[in-house]
Motif scaffolding. Structure first.
Motif, PDB file in Angstrom:
ATOM      1  N   ILE A   1       0.858  -1.203   0.000  1.00  0.00           N
ATOM      2  CA  ILE A   1       0.000   0.000   0.000  1.00  0.00           C
ATOM      3  C   ILE A   1       0.889   1.245   0.000  1.00  0.00           C
ATOM      4  O   ILE A   1       0.643   2.204  -0.741  1.00  0.00           O
ATOM      5  CB  ILE A   1      -0.932   0.041   1.236  1.00  0.00           C
ATOM      6  CG1 ILE A   1      -1.819  -1.192   1.281  1.00  0.00           C
ATOM      7  CG2 ILE A   1      -1.801   1.296   1.234  1.00  0.00           C
ATOM      8  CD1 ILE A   1      -2.541  -1.392   2.610  1.00  0.00           C
ATOM      9  N   ASP A   2       1.929   1.238   0.848  1.00  0.00           N
ATOM     10  CA  ASP A   2       2.832   2.397   0.905  1.00  0.00           C
ATOM     11  C   ASP A   2       3.432   2.689  -0.472  1.00  0.00           C
ATOM     12  O   ASP A   2       3.515   3.835  -0.892  1.00  0.00           O
ATOM     13  CB  ASP A   2       3.970   2.142   1.908  1.00  0.00           C
ATOM     14  CG  ASP A   2       3.466   2.163   3.350  1.00  0.00           C
ATOM     15  OD1 ASP A   2       2.382   2.734   3.579  1.00  0.00           O
ATOM     16  OD2 ASP A   2       4.151   1.602   4.227  1.00  0.00           O
ATOM     17  N   GLU A   3       3.826   1.625  -1.153  1.00  0.00           N
ATOM     18  CA  GLU A   3       4.421   1.802  -2.490  1.00  0.00           C
ATOM     19  C   GLU A   3       3.401   2.369  -3.482  1.00  0.00           C
ATOM     20  O   GLU A   3       3.726   3.256  -4.269  1.00  0.00           O
ATOM     21  CB  GLU A   3       4.929   0.456  -3.026  1.00  0.00           C
ATOM     22  CG  GLU A   3       6.218   0.007  -2.383  1.00  0.00           C
ATOM     23  CD  GLU A   3       6.768  -1.249  -3.054  1.00  0.00           C
ATOM     24  OE1 GLU A   3       7.856  -1.640  -2.681  1.00  0.00           O
ATOM     25  OE2 GLU A   3       6.089  -1.816  -3.953  1.00  0.00           O
ATOM     26  N   ILE A   4       2.193   1.835  -3.423  1.00  0.00           N
ATOM     27  CA  ILE A   4       1.151   2.300  -4.353  1.00  0.00           C
ATOM     28  C   ILE A   4       0.875   3.781  -4.105  1.00  0.00           C
ATOM     29  O   ILE A   4       0.781   4.587  -5.038  1.00  0.00           O
ATOM     30  CB  ILE A   4      -0.153   1.466  -4.191  1.00  0.00           C
ATOM     31  CG1 ILE A   4       0.075   0.027  -4.641  1.00  0.00           C
ATOM     32  CG2 ILE A   4      -1.310   2.104  -4.972  1.00  0.00           C
ATOM     33  CD1 ILE A   4      -1.099  -0.924  -4.392  1.00  0.00           C
ATOM     34  N   LYS A   5       0.786   4.142  -2.825  1.00  0.00           N
ATOM     35  CA  LYS A   5       0.448   5.528  -2.472  1.00  0.00           C
ATOM     36  C   LYS A   5       1.603   6.491  -2.776  1.00  0.00           C
ATOM     37  O   LYS A   5       1.378   7.680  -2.985  1.00  0.00           O
ATOM     38  CB  LYS A   5       0.044   5.617  -0.995  1.00  0.00           C
ATOM     39  CG  LYS A   5      -1.245   4.880  -0.677  1.00  0.00           C
ATOM     40  CD  LYS A   5      -2.436   5.576  -1.317  1.00  0.00           C
ATOM     41  CE  LYS A   5      -3.722   4.771  -1.217  1.00  0.00           C
ATOM     42  NZ  LYS A   5      -4.796   5.289  -2.049  1.00  0.00           N
ATOM     43  N   ALA A   6       2.837   5.969  -2.751  1.00  0.00           N
ATOM     44  CA  ALA A   6       3.997   6.841  -2.974  1.00  0.00           C
ATOM     45  C   ALA A   6       4.268   7.084  -4.459  1.00  0.00           C
ATOM     46  O   ALA A   6       5.030   7.975  -4.823  1.00  0.00           O
ATOM     47  CB  ALA A   6       5.236   6.214  -2.323  1.00  0.00           C
ATOM     48  N   ASN A   7       3.638   6.298  -5.300  1.00  0.00           N
ATOM     49  CA  ASN A   7       3.891   6.396  -6.737  1.00  0.00           C
ATOM     50  C   ASN A   7       2.792   7.237  -7.404  1.00  0.00           C
ATOM     51  O   ASN A   7       1.622   6.860  -7.373  1.00  0.00           O
ATOM     52  CB  ASN A   7       3.914   4.974  -7.318  1.00  0.00           C
ATOM     53  CG  ASN A   7       4.348   4.937  -8.759  1.00  0.00           C
ATOM     54  OD1 ASN A   7       4.106   5.896  -9.510  1.00  0.00           O
ATOM     55  ND2 ASN A   7       4.979   3.845  -9.148  1.00  0.00           N
ATOM     56  N   PRO A   8       3.144   8.387  -8.008  1.00  0.00           N
ATOM     57  CA  PRO A   8       2.115   9.247  -8.612  1.00  0.00           C
ATOM     58  C   PRO A   8       1.260   8.524  -9.649  1.00  0.00           C
ATOM     59  O   PRO A   8       0.083   8.844  -9.825  1.00  0.00           O
ATOM     60  CB  PRO A   8       2.913  10.372  -9.275  1.00  0.00           C
ATOM     61  CG  PRO A   8       4.254  10.336  -8.627  1.00  0.00           C
ATOM     62  CD  PRO A   8       4.498   8.922  -8.181  1.00  0.00           C
ATOM     63  N   ALA A   9       1.855   7.531 -10.298  1.00  0.00           N
ATOM     64  CA  ALA A   9       1.113   6.828 -11.353  1.00  0.00           C
ATOM     65  C   ALA A   9       0.081   5.861 -10.781  1.00  0.00           C
ATOM     66  O   ALA A   9      -0.832   5.424 -11.495  1.00  0.00           O
ATOM     67  CB  ALA A   9       2.099   6.062 -12.241  1.00  0.00           C
ATOM     68  N   THR A  10       0.209   5.491  -9.513  1.00  0.00           N
ATOM     69  CA  THR A  10      -0.684   4.459  -8.962  1.00  0.00           C
ATOM     70  C   THR A  10      -1.474   4.919  -7.738  1.00  0.00           C
ATOM     71  O   THR A  10      -2.384   4.217  -7.293  1.00  0.00           O
ATOM     72  CB  THR A  10       0.138   3.215  -8.551  1.00  0.00           C
ATOM     73  OG1 THR A  10       1.119   3.619  -7.583  1.00  0.00           O
ATOM     74  CG2 THR A  10       0.830   2.577  -9.724  1.00  0.00           C
ATOM     75  N   LYS A  11      -1.136   6.090  -7.219  1.00  0.00           N
ATOM     76  CA  LYS A  11      -1.675   6.473  -5.894  1.00  0.00           C
ATOM     77  C   LYS A  11      -3.198   6.602  -5.846  1.00  0.00           C
ATOM     78  O   LYS A  11      -3.786   6.475  -4.771  1.00  0.00           O
ATOM     79  CB  LYS A  11      -1.014   7.770  -5.398  1.00  0.00           C
ATOM     80  CG  LYS A  11      -1.370   9.025  -6.178  1.00  0.00           C
ATOM     81  CD  LYS A  11      -0.647  10.219  -5.570  1.00  0.00           C
ATOM     82  CE  LYS A  11      -0.813  11.486  -6.368  1.00  0.00           C
ATOM     83  NZ  LYS A  11      -2.172  11.918  -6.614  1.00  0.00           N
ATOM     84  N   ASP A  12      -3.832   6.833  -6.991  1.00  0.00           N
ATOM     85  CA  ASP A  12      -5.291   7.014  -6.969  1.00  0.00           C
ATOM     86  C   ASP A  12      -6.077   5.738  -7.278  1.00  0.00           C
ATOM     87  O   ASP A  12      -7.306   5.756  -7.328  1.00  0.00           O
ATOM     88  CB  ASP A  12      -5.692   8.112  -7.971  1.00  0.00           C
ATOM     89  CG  ASP A  12      -5.133   9.464  -7.561  1.00  0.00           C
ATOM     90  OD1 ASP A  12      -5.094   9.718  -6.334  1.00  0.00           O
ATOM     91  OD2 ASP A  12      -4.711  10.242  -8.434  1.00  0.00           O
ATOM     92  N   ILE A  13      -5.372   4.642  -7.474  1.00  0.00           N
ATOM     93  CA  ILE A  13      -6.086   3.387  -7.774  1.00  0.00           C
ATOM     94  C   ILE A  13      -6.722   2.869  -6.476  1.00  0.00           C
ATOM     95  O   ILE A  13      -6.031   2.710  -5.465  1.00  0.00           O
ATOM     96  CB  ILE A  13      -5.116   2.315  -8.347  1.00  0.00           C
ATOM     97  CG1 ILE A  13      -4.466   2.830  -9.639  1.00  0.00           C
ATOM     98  CG2 ILE A  13      -5.846   0.991  -8.581  1.00  0.00           C
ATOM     99  CD1 ILE A  13      -3.379   1.918 -10.200  1.00  0.00           C
TER     100      ILE A  13
END
Lengths: 336, 134
Positions: B76-88
């Protein structure tokens, strides 16, 4: 300052002499100074002339923190605060034990639930015809596996709730809760069981219940268990009355049924763990004897009251009076 | 080496990434999603989630917590830290069900958290639809 305080704070008596508390240490919660109504804790003790006791962290001069059970009291002489006493105990080891308990429950719950999830999803998939057509006899068998598995899931969930109660790993997370929506969702989940027995549910609550700041999980557990018992222990075509009201500072809950009732000899054992009334032993009910024990534990924890009236073969009513503040996030305990 | 699998039948429907290390449970869930006309990408460990997300257009992630290589919380931390994935949107499905686990996941920004043994496949589909308006 005694020797234990010097050890916990990492400061000698000579170093501490002529210094204020704030020069020596800070009292923190979640890495920030503890504030009471926006004021520093020590100021509040003096201004409110109250004792504050809680588990907080003491941050030492070297920047490290120690978890402590702390009590801060004003010294009052003829209505004037002339000083204060801070008593604290290092609870590092207790915190570590709590963590181990919590991890144990996590691990057990995960391991117990994993095979049950597989059975749950597979039987659902088979019954929905996702894996091809099943004949009526097969459907009946699969439905029985599914029902038994759901009972096992319910038992595992109850055992985990009991573990949390007995290991004292209760935490309270109060948030605004739409009470009407909460009760309606509980009834919606039971709609199949209600219609299977053709029970009639009379609702004595309205949308005017409004929003209450409370831990929804515990309120749900209380209402869910009481309603589920009423459904289980009421024969076909019976009635269930559900009353929810806000009465002053309390949430009042009453669940009445026209069910089997509790025999006189069993009345004193109703809230005992694993209790099952004698008159329902030979009936096909799937109770596990943990629901009312869980409900009573939550009500006690919140400082509320639970009582009941029952007449065998006529029905039972359970009443709960729950102080709303009892299931709010725990605030510093003030003693006048 | 992390494995990423794509659904056999590509549809015009939304794509869901299923990160679940139990291959059988994953298969049951994927079968249901495919039956409901979702495209599905599956991964079986925490390391494979971000590469799978950044290499395709995923509309929602169904994420387990206890997984090899990296836990769901770290993912989750990685997803949220990545601008390309944070809104999924992320839907956590785990058999850990302690309040502390749920609170931790919600603090990290997951949309919802369900205990696997307590939720039906039909309810999972309903939740997926509600989050991606499919």
């Amino acid at each position: 300052m005694n020797v234990a305080a010097q050890e916990i704070l990492g400061i000698s008596l000579a170093d501490a002499t002529h210094k204020t508390w704030d020069d020596i240490a800070r009292i923190e919660s979640h890495d920030t100074d503890v504030l009471i109504d926006g004021k520093p804790l020590i100021d509040s003790v003096f201004l409110n002339q109250k004792i504050y006791s809680k588990e907080w962290y003491v941050k030492k001069r070297d920047g490290t923190s120690v978890p402590v059970a702390i009590s801060i009291s004003p010294i009052i002489d003829r209505a004037i605060v002339v000083g204060g006493i801070i008593v604290f105990r290092n609870i590092e080891q207790e915190k570590e034990i709590d963590t181990v308990k919590s991890e144990f429950i996590s691990l057990v719950s995960h391991q117990l639930r994993t095979p049950l999830s597989a059975v749950n999803w597979c039987t659902e998939s088979l019954l929905a015809g996702d894996r091809g057509k099943v004949n009526n006899k097969q459907k009946e068998y699969i439905a029985r596996i599914s029902e038994s598995n759901k009972r096992m899931i319910s038992l595992v969930n109850s055992i985990l709730d009991v573990s949390q109660i007995e290991l004292n790993t209760f935490t309270v997370d109060a948030k605004p809760v739409d009470m009407f929506a909460l009760v309606e969702s509980i009834i919606k989940e039971s709609v199949h069981a209600i219609s299977a027995k053709q029970l009639v549910v009379h609702k004595h609550y309205t949308k005017s219940l409004g929003v209450i700041v409370i831990d929804a999980r515990y309120v749900r557990m209380i209402i869910e268990n009481l309603v589920s018992n009423a459904i289980k222990y009421t024969p076909e075509k019976g009635n269930i009355d559900i009353t929810i009201e806000e009465r002053g500072a309390d949430l009042y809950i009453a669940v009445a049924d026209t069910g089997y009732g509790i025999p006189k000899n069993d009345l004193s054992k109703v809230f005992t763990k694993l209790f099952r009334a004698h008159n329902i032993m030979n009936k096909d009910t799937d109770g596990n004897g943990l629901g009312l024990y869980i409900v009573k534990s939550i009500v006690d924890y919140a400082g509320g009251k639970i009582w009941f009236e029952s007449v065998e073969d006529k029905g039972t009513t359970f009443f709960v009076s729950l102080p709303i503040h009892g299931l709010k996030n725990k605030l510093p305990k003030a003693v006048s | 080496m992390s494995v990423v699998k794509k659904t056999k039948k590509q549809t015009t429907g939304p794509t869901v990434l299923v990160a679940e290390d139990d291959e059988f449970l994953s298969r049951v869930l994927v079968d249901k999603l495919e039956k409901e006309k979702f495209n599905v990408v599956t991964v079986f460990d925490g390391d494979a989630v971000i590469p799978a997300l950044t290499s395709g257009s995923v509309n929602l992630v169904i994420l387990d917590i206890i997984m090899p290589k990296k836990t769901g919380f770290d993912v989750i931390d990685e997803i949220k830290a990545n601008p390309a994935t944070k809104d999924i949107p992320i839907l956590l499905l785990s058999n850990l069900g302690q309040e502390s686990d749920i609170a931790r996941a919600k603090e990290k920004g997951v949309h919802d958290y369900f205990v696997k043994s307590n939720i039906s496949l039909a309810a999972v589909i309903e939740k997926v639809r509600s989050y991606i308006h499919a």
